[in-house]
Each structure stands twice: as structure tokens, then as C-alpha cells.
Design a protein around this motif. Structure first.
Motif, mmCIF file in Angstrom:
data_model
loop_
_atom_site.group_PDB
_atom_site.id
_atom_site.type_symbol
_atom_site.label_atom_id
_atom_site.label_comp_id
_atom_site.label_asym_id
_atom_site.label_seq_id
_atom_site.Cartn_x
_atom_site.Cartn_y
_atom_site.Cartn_z
ATOM 1 N N ALA A 1 -47.243 -2.253 30.148
ATOM 2 C CA ALA A 1 -45.971 -1.807 29.555
ATOM 3 C C ALA A 1 -45.620 -0.432 30.091
ATOM 4 O O ALA A 1 -46.399 0.512 29.932
ATOM 5 N N LEU A 2 -44.457 -0.336 30.746
ATOM 6 C CA LEU A 2 -43.976 0.975 31.190
ATOM 7 C C LEU A 2 -43.176 1.581 30.051
ATOM 8 O O LEU A 2 -42.203 0.976 29.588
ATOM 9 N N VAL A 3 -43.614 2.749 29.566
ATOM 10 C CA VAL A 3 -42.936 3.357 28.405
ATOM 11 C C VAL A 3 -42.627 4.821 28.693
ATOM 12 O O VAL A 3 -43.318 5.481 29.472
ATOM 13 N N ASP B 1 -25.630 3.874 34.451
ATOM 14 C CA ASP B 1 -27.097 3.956 34.256
ATOM 15 C C ASP B 1 -27.701 2.550 34.268
ATOM 16 O O ASP B 1 -28.721 2.300 34.908
ATOM 17 N N GLU B 2 -27.076 1.647 33.506
ATOM 18 C CA GLU B 2 -27.651 0.297 33.404
ATOM 19 C C GLU B 2 -27.774 -0.340 34.799
ATOM 20 O O GLU B 2 -28.819 -0.902 35.143
ATOM 21 N N VAL B 3 -26.705 -0.223 35.576
ATOM 22 C CA VAL B 3 -26.728 -0.827 36.916
ATOM 23 C C VAL B 3 -27.785 -0.141 37.784
ATOM 24 O O VAL B 3 -28.569 -0.801 38.483
ATOM 25 N N ALA C 1 -17.613 -4.137 29.836
ATOM 26 C CA ALA C 1 -18.445 -3.401 30.800
ATOM 27 C C ALA C 1 -19.903 -3.842 30.799
ATOM 28 O O ALA C 1 -20.498 -4.039 31.855
ATOM 29 N N HIS C 2 -20.487 -4.036 29.584
ATOM 30 C CA HIS C 2 -21.930 -4.294 29.582
ATOM 31 C C HIS C 2 -22.270 -5.748 29.928
ATOM 32 O O HIS C 2 -23.446 -6.114 29.939
ATOM 33 N N PHE C 3 -21.266 -6.567 30.203
ATOM 34 C CA PHE C 3 -21.535 -7.872 30.831
ATOM 35 C C PHE C 3 -21.355 -7.758 32.350
ATOM 36 O O PHE C 3 -22.146 -8.301 33.120
#
Ligand SMILES: NC(=O)c1ccc[n+]([C@@H]2O[C@H](COP(=O)([O-])OP(=O)(O)OC[C@H]3O[C@@H](n4cnc5c(N)ncnc54)[C@H](OP(=O)(O)O)[C@@H]3O)[C@@H](O)[C@H]2O)c1
Length: 310
Positions: A34-36, A98-100, A134-136
Motif C-alpha cells: 500500500a502506497l500511503v 491533478d487527477e489526470v 469534469a471528473h468523468f
């Protein structure tokens, strides 16, 4: 690759989807890495406490730090990729860019590290045509990037989570429920626990799933069906109505989601019978309400508050 020897890097393991994936992988005998962001956080301790000690390894990192992603992928067979999104509200502090950036960075690091199988969790409205939400559209962009890389990959597109039907502010504590669909309009939903089981099934059989993109859902429910199911589970009448028009006009995100649902794109097109054959044990809304969702449902019956739907 034998499951017993395999390490899978799970992103977002302290969150809903990553937590579900970590639990399902550990139950199948994989070793979960797990990367945390904060290895000392209470969420990380809670995650470690739910998995056998020899099944989980916690590594520090950040989706915005490519070097930490590359380091975390060393020796991993698989990677589960999920990102937070602007759709979860300002409190998460994540922009669409950021998400992309995060989603692309995970995929690039996986390709560079030569991992055996990358599984990316997108959303059911993602696809070739833009949605205007946007978030889709961010997820469509990440999907396209993944398909262009030399790494075996599978993309799942979950429907709305059953869990979001119980968020505060939807009125269950007042004997009513309000959501996006019209009373007679169906929308597909999935229990978060099933996302983990499906991803574990995918990672166990790369040759069957590589190159595939598919929607995942465990049930399809209309507003009227929710009223009936919630009333039965609560033991008292719960009426359903769609969010008021004034709210849908004032709130650009909710209004946009309602339009996307009316246009069919957010209703979901998962082949639920085929998924049930491929991943036995998937939860219907009723089974979820009687099982993993029961405590949250009972809490929602007691809890008021402002609308926190994201
Ligand atoms: N809700 C729905 O119905 C639905 C349906 C389909 C798709 N989705 C999509 O699902 C995604 C969210 O998944 P989720 O609900 O599982 O998320 P979640 O429960 O909010 O968890 C987010 C996870 O990401 C981690 N994280 C956040 N920023 C990070 C960073 N910079 N570096 C490393 N880790 C970071 C968090 O870790 P910390 O412990 O450090 O905070 C947490 O583990 C969104 O993209 C959303 O659009 C949602």
C-alpha cells in the motif's frame, strides 16, 4: 505468476476502493503493497489491522511524486490505480488537472517498471465522447493514456456506489430519500466491496482480462425501488423523490449529473447477469442492505445534516 508470490501495489488503500481491493487481494493470498501519504496515520493503522501482517507492506509515497511511484512498483506484479477527483468536493483539494496528472503518472511508472498487469478504476460515464462533467472526462483522458502504453492493462468503470445513497443530507432520517433519478428511472449501482472482489478476479487471470474495458455494477435501482427496499429494511415507510428542480438548477454538478442520467449515460450499461457469472457473489442492493451496508443504513436513519453528495 502464482498468487502466493505476487505483490500488488494498491493505491488509495486507505480509501473506499483501494481498501476493498486490498482486502480482497489479501483474502486471495496476494501480498499487498500500500502506497500511503502518511504511514503513521490512524487510517493506515486501521488498514493494517484488518489484514494479516504477512499480507501487507506499507510504503510512503504520493501520487504527485513520480519517484515514489517508481520505487513502490519495484518487483510488483500488479498495480491497482485509483485517484481522488474534484467530484468528491473541495475538501479533498484535488483539481481535475491533478487527477489526470496522477492517473497518467501511475500508468507511466507501471509501464516503465514493466509490471505484469495494471488495473485502472475509472467511472461508468467515461468513454470516447466527452460528458461535460469534469471528473468523468478526466477519467476518459487517463483511460486513453493507458491504452497507448506498452503494459498489460484492464480498465473497470464502476457505477455509482451503493454507499453514496446513504450520505448525509439525503433525508433518510426524515423518512424520505432524495437522489438523482426520477421515481421510475433506473440507475446502476455497485457495492464498494464488489469492486475489490472484481479487481482481485481480474488480477488472477491476466490473459482473460488484458485489453478489456468494462462497466461494473451489481444492481439497477429506480427511485421507486429504493423507496420499497429502504422501507423494508427500515421497517417503516420511506418515500422517494428526485432532488428538487431548484437544487438541480442551482448546483451545476448535481444538475449536470441529472442531465447525464436523463440522457442515459449515467444510467449505466453494465451487463449485470454476465458480471454475476464472471464474478460470483456480487451483491444486489437488498443483499448489501442486509450485509455490508446494514450499519451505514442504520446510521443514516438516525443522522441528519447538510447534503454532502460528492
Ligand atoms: N462515489 C461514487 O459513486 C464513484 C463511482 C465511480 C467512480 N468514483 C471515483 O472514485 C474515485 C475515488 O475513489 P474512492 O472513493 O475509493 O476514494 P477515497 O475513499 O476518497 O480515497 C482516496 C484515497 O486516495 C488517497 N490519496 C489521495 N490523495 C493522494 C495522493 N496525493 N497521494 C497518494 N494517495 C492519495 C487517500 O489516501 P489518504 O489516506 O492519504 O487520504 C485515499 O486512500 C474518484 O475518482 C471518483 O470520481 C466514484
Amino acid at each position: 505468476m502464482s498468487v502466493q508470490d505476487g505483490v500488488v501495489l494498491v493505491l488509495g488503500a486507505t480509501g473506499q476502493q483501494g481498501g476493498s481491493v486490498a482486502a480482497a487481494l489479501a483474502a486471495e493470498g496476494w501480498r499487498v503493497r500500500a502506497l500511503v501519504r502518511d504511514p503513521a496515520s490512524a487510517k493506515v493503522r486501521a488498514l493494517a489491522a484488518t489484514l494479516a501482517p504477512n499480507r501487507i507492506e506499507v510504503v510512503p509515497g504520493d501520487l504527485g511524486d513520480a519517484a515514489s511511484l517508481r520505487a513502490a512498483m519495484k518487483g510488483a506484479y500488479g498495480v491497482f490505480s485509483v485517484q481522488p477527483s474534484s467530484g468528491q468536493g473541495a475538501a479533498h483539494g484535488v483539481s481535475d488537472a491533478d487527477e489526470v496528472r496522477y492517473g497518467r503518472a501511475v500508468a507511466d511508472a507501471a509501464a516503465e517498471a514493466g509490471v505484469g498487469h495494471l488495473v485502472y478504476s475509472s467511472a461508468n460515464a467515461a468513454g470516447a465522447e466527452r460528458t461535460g462533467i469534469a471528473h468523468f472526462d478526466t477519467k476518459s483522458e487517463i483511460e486513453a493514456h493507458i491504452r497507448g502504453l506498452a503494459v498489460a492493462s484492464t480498465i473497470v468503470r464502476p457505477s455509482a456506489f451503493m454507499e453514496i445513497l446513504l450520505l448525509p443530507g439525503l433525508g433518510l432520517n426524515e423518512g424520505r430519500h432524495r437522489f438523482l433519478m426520477r421515481p421510475d428511472q433506473a440507475m446502476q449501482v455497485i457495492a464498494v466491496a464488489d469492486i475489490g472482489r472484481i479487481v482481485a478476479g481480474i488480477l488472477a487471470d491476466r490473459e482473460r482480462f488484458r485489453g478489456r474495458t468494462f462497466e461494473i455494477a451489481g444492481d439497477s435501482v429506480s427511485g421507486n425501488m429504493l423507496a420499497e427496499k429502504f422501507s423494508r429494511a427500515a421497517g417503516c415507510p420511506i418515500v422517494y423523490e428526485r432532488f428538487p428542480d431548484a437544487l438541480l438548477e442551482d448546483d451545476p454538478l448535481l444538475g449536470g449529473l441529472a442531465r447525464l442520467l436523463d440522457g442515459g449515460r449515467l444510467a449505466g450499461a453494465a451487463d449485470i447477469p454476465a458480471l454475476r457469472r464472471e464474478f460470483p457473489g456480487m451483491l444486489s442492493m437488498d443483499a448489501w442492505l442486509a450485509g455490508p451496508g446494514k450499519a451505514a443504513f442504520e446510521r443514516a436513519l438516525r443522522t441528519g445534516g447538510g447534503l454532502a453528495l460528492r
